[in-house]
Scaffold this motif. Structure first.
Motif, PDB file in Angstrom:
ATOM      1  N   CYS A  20     -10.890  20.534  68.244  1.00 42.15           N
ATOM      2  CA  CYS A  20     -11.463  20.542  66.896  1.00 42.15           C
ATOM      3  C   CYS A  20     -11.299  21.927  66.266  1.00 42.15           C
ATOM      4  N   LEU A  21     -11.612  22.981  67.010  1.00 42.59           N
ATOM      5  CA  LEU A  21     -11.453  24.340  66.486  1.00 42.59           C
ATOM      6  C   LEU A  21      -9.999  24.637  66.144  1.00 42.59           C
ATOM      7  N   ALA A  22      -9.091  24.182  66.984  1.00 44.00           N
ATOM      8  CA  ALA A  22      -7.666  24.397  66.711  1.00 44.00           C
ATOM      9  C   ALA A  22      -7.269  23.732  65.391  1.00 44.00           C
ATOM     10  N   ASP A  23      -7.771  22.538  65.160  1.00 45.86           N
ATOM     11  CA  ASP A  23      -7.465  21.839  63.908  1.00 45.86           C
ATOM     12  C   ASP A  23      -8.069  22.559  62.697  1.00 45.86           C
ATOM     13  N   LEU A  24      -9.262  23.099  62.855  1.00 46.63           N
ATOM     14  CA  LEU A  24      -9.907  23.801  61.741  1.00 46.63           C
ATOM     15  C   LEU A  24      -9.245  25.146  61.454  1.00 46.63           C
ATOM     16  N   ASN A  25      -8.757  25.800  62.495  1.00 41.31           N
ATOM     17  CA  ASN A  25      -8.179  27.136  62.328  1.00 41.31           C
ATOM     18  C   ASN A  25      -6.695  27.121  62.004  1.00 41.31           C
TER      19      ASN A  25
END
Length: 95
Positions: A20-25
């Motif tokens: 999820c963090l990878a997608d947001l960043n």
């Protein structure tokens, strides 16, 4: 706020959270900035963002969409007025 899955002591963060963090960043489209680099977005904690919905409804939609895509639960605290930060406490700074 996105509820983070429990950490594994030996393994660190749960793979769902890291994805999820990878997608947001790192947006899949090169023309879109990382969520916390966008106008109207402040990251207050590891799993908490303050988003000015009036200034950037797309950032709000992206956060909720990402949480849903990774099957993470989330909460929304709606503020009627701008937050007032205690002078001696944490005070987020816009980028």
């Amino acid at each position: 706020m996105i509820n983070m899955p429990e950490k594994h002591e030996a393994e660190g963060h749960h793979p769902k959270w890291l994805s999820c963090l990878a997608d947001l960043n790192h947006a899949s489209e090169p023309m879109v900035d990382a969520l916390e680099d966008q106008d109207g977005v402040l990251r207050l904690a590891e799993n908490v963002w303050q988003i000015n919905f009036h200034d950037n409804p797309g950032a709000f939609a992206r956060l909720i969409s990402c949480a849903m895509h990774h099957r993470l639960t989330y909460g929304i605290l709606q503020l009627k007025e701008a937050p007032v930060w205690h002078p001696a406490a944490f005070r987020p700074k816009p980028r």
